[in-house]
Design an enzyme around this catalytic site. Sequence first.
Site, PDB file in Angstrom:
ATOM      1  N   TYR A   1       7.503  12.276  12.702  1.00  0.00           N
ATOM      2  CA  TYR A   1       6.710  13.125  11.936  1.00  0.00           C
ATOM      3  C   TYR A   1       7.896  13.151  10.945  1.00  0.00           C
ATOM      4  O   TYR A   1       8.111  14.197  11.220  1.00  0.00           O
ATOM      5  CB  TYR A   1       5.932  13.570  12.922  1.00  0.00           C
TER       6      TYR A   1
ATOM      7  N   ARG B   1       5.688  -4.261   4.636  1.00  0.00           N
ATOM      8  CA  ARG B   1       3.834  -4.226   4.551  1.00  0.00           C
ATOM      9  C   ARG B   1       3.614  -2.624   4.093  1.00  0.00           C
ATOM     10  O   ARG B   1       3.898  -1.567   4.788  1.00  0.00           O
ATOM     11  CB  ARG B   1       3.911  -4.781   5.448  1.00  0.00           C
TER      12      ARG B   1
ATOM     13  N   LYS C   1       4.603  -8.003  -1.061  1.00  0.00           N
ATOM     14  CA  LYS C   1       3.795  -9.727  -1.708  1.00  0.00           C
ATOM     15  C   LYS C   1       5.727  -9.834  -3.466  1.00  0.00           C
ATOM     16  O   LYS C   1       6.723  -9.582  -2.058  1.00  0.00           O
ATOM     17  CB  LYS C   1       3.013  -9.736  -2.915  1.00  0.00           C
TER      18      LYS C   1
ATOM     19  N   GLU D   1       5.055  14.819   7.955  1.00  0.00           N
ATOM     20  CA  GLU D   1       3.548  15.667   7.347  1.00  0.00           C
ATOM     21  C   GLU D   1       4.577  15.963   5.893  1.00  0.00           C
ATOM     22  O   GLU D   1       5.483  16.988   6.160  1.00  0.00           O
ATOM     23  CB  GLU D   1       3.394  16.243   7.549  1.00  0.00           C
TER      24      GLU D   1
ATOM     25  N   ASP E   1      -3.551  -2.213 -11.193  1.00  0.00           N
ATOM     26  CA  ASP E   1      -3.227  -2.696  -9.575  1.00  0.00           C
ATOM     27  C   ASP E   1      -2.947  -3.663  -9.850  1.00  0.00           C
ATOM     28  O   ASP E   1      -2.690  -4.812 -10.049  1.00  0.00           O
ATOM     29  CB  ASP E   1      -4.362  -2.525  -8.980  1.00  0.00           C
TER      30      ASP E   1
ATOM     31  N   THR F   1       1.184  -2.676  -3.571  1.00  0.00           N
ATOM     32  CA  THR F   1       1.394  -2.744  -2.544  1.00  0.00           C
ATOM     33  C   THR F   1       2.869  -3.365  -2.407  1.00  0.00           C
ATOM     34  O   THR F   1       3.800  -3.973  -3.803  1.00  0.00           O
ATOM     35  CB  THR F   1       1.275  -4.223  -2.145  1.00  0.00           C
TER      36      THR F   1
HETATM   37  N1  DSN Z   1      -5.001 -10.250   0.502  1.00  0.00           N
HETATM   38  C1  DSN Z   1      -4.187  -9.501  -0.268  1.00  0.00           C
HETATM   39  C2  DSN Z   1      -3.960 -11.262  -0.964  1.00  0.00           C
HETATM   40  O1  DSN Z   1      -3.922 -11.726  -0.004  1.00  0.00           O
HETATM   41  O2  DSN Z   1      -3.918 -11.586  -2.619  1.00  0.00           O
HETATM   42  C3  DSN Z   1      -4.449  -8.395  -1.125  1.00  0.00           C
HETATM   43  O3  DSN Z   1      -5.417  -7.743  -0.786  1.00  0.00           O
END
Ligand code: DSN
Length: 422
Positions: free
Chosen positions: A54, A237, A231, A56, A201, A228
Site C-alpha cells: 500500500y 494496463r 496501447k 497512498e 486524450d 492509457t
Molecule cells: N477500449 C478502448 C479501445 O478499444 O479503443 C478504448 O477504451
Amino acid sequence: MEHYKYIKAQDSEVYDALIGEEERERTGIELIPSENYVSLAVREAEGSVLTNKYAEGYPGRRYYGGQQYTDVVETLAIERAKQLFNCAYANVQPLGGAAANVAMYFALMEPGDTVLGMDLSHGGHLTHGHPTTSINKVFNFVRYKMKDVDTGEIDYEHLRQMALKHKPKIILAGFSAYSRELDYAKFVAIAKEVGAYTVADVAHIAGLIAAGALRNPFDDGFDVMTTTTHKTLRGPRGGMILVRESEDLAKRINKTVFPGVQGGPHMHIIAAKAVAFGEALHPRFKIYAVQVLKNAKAMEQVFKAHNIRLLGGGTDNHLLLADVYGSLGITGAEAEAVLDEVGITLNKNMIADEPRTALDPSGIRFGTPAMTTRGMGEGEAAALAELMIRTLNAKDDPVEKAKIKAQVQQLCEQFPVPPAFV
Ligand code: DSN
C-alpha cells in the site's frame, strides 16, 4: 522456460485459461488497435512483489511506512513520462484511461460545467460523455463532429461556434476510432477565445507521440493530456495524466487522483510503467512507432485497391475504419466473427452517422500496433490486408477459410510473441 509453475500446481482452471490465451496470442494476429504485446520485462514488473504494498500518497509523502522502493519506482515512472512527453508534471497513478479522465474532469471543473468533445459516432470515446456513462450525470457534454467523413477533417468552424455558444471549461481532443491527425493549434486558438482548458486524450496514440512519429499536443500549447499506458505506448494496463507546465493544475490533478477518486496506487503496475517508459525512451522505440504508421499505410493501400470505403479516406495513424457493410454487404459483426475464425482478431465498429446499430454496425476497426511489435513490416501488413479481404469474401466457404487460417498461422510462426526487447 516453464510457464506458471505455481499456478499449474494449485489451480488447473486458471492455468488452462492462461495457456489457452497464450496459444491464442501465438497462433493468431491481433489487429485490435488498442491492444499490444508487452515485453517480458514489463510482465515481470507486473508480476512483482510490489503488488503487496500500500502506498497512498506520492513519493516522499506517503501515509504508510516502508516506502523506500515504491518511491524509487514511482519517481522513475514520473521522470521518464515527463521526458517522453516533454512536460513538467506527470501523475502515473490512474488505474486506467477512464479513471484518468474522471480525475481530470473533477480536477479541472465543477459539477455542471461543460466539456466540448468529439462525438462518439465520429470517433470519440465513451468517457467523453456518452449518455450511458455516470460522468454524464455530473458534467454537461456537448459534441463536435467531422465536416467530411470521407476526408476525416474536423469541422473546426462548427467546433468554434459550439465553443462560443456553450462556453465549455474543457475542449477535449482525442478519440478511439479516428484515423487522422488533429490540428491541435486550432483547438488551442478556439480554447483561448472562450477561456477553456485544452485536454488531449491521447490514449490510442501516446506511443506514437512519445516516439515523435505523431505531433505532440503540448508543442501546440495543450494544457493537459490523459492516456492509457497499454496501447501504442506498450506498457501495462493503466492510465496517466500529464500537465504541460501549470503547477496549479498539476496539484489539483494529484489531489483529485488521490484521495479524490482513488485509494492505494497499484505499485506493481507503476513499476511496469517505469519499465515500459524506459523501453519507449530507447531509440528502437522510434523505429517501432514509424513502422506502425508504415504498416497502417500498407493496409490502407490494399483496402483502397479493392475499393473498400475507409472512413476518413485513409489513415495518418495506427488504425483504420472500413465500411464493410457499405462496400461488401457484410456487417461489422459478421466480419468480426468470420475473421476470428481464421485467426485475425479485430472489432466491429460504428461508422460516422451509422445507419445500422451499435451491436451490429457497418464497420470494422483494425490497426497495426501489435503486429508491428511482433516484427512484421509492410509486406506482412499488405499480405494480412489481402487475407482479410479474401476472408470477408469467403464468409460461407469453409475450404477457403481453412486455407486462409493455415496461412495466418504460418505467418504467426515466423513472428513469435511475447517479445523480449533485450
Ligand atoms: N477500449 C478502448 C479501445 O478499444 O479503443 C478504448 O477504451
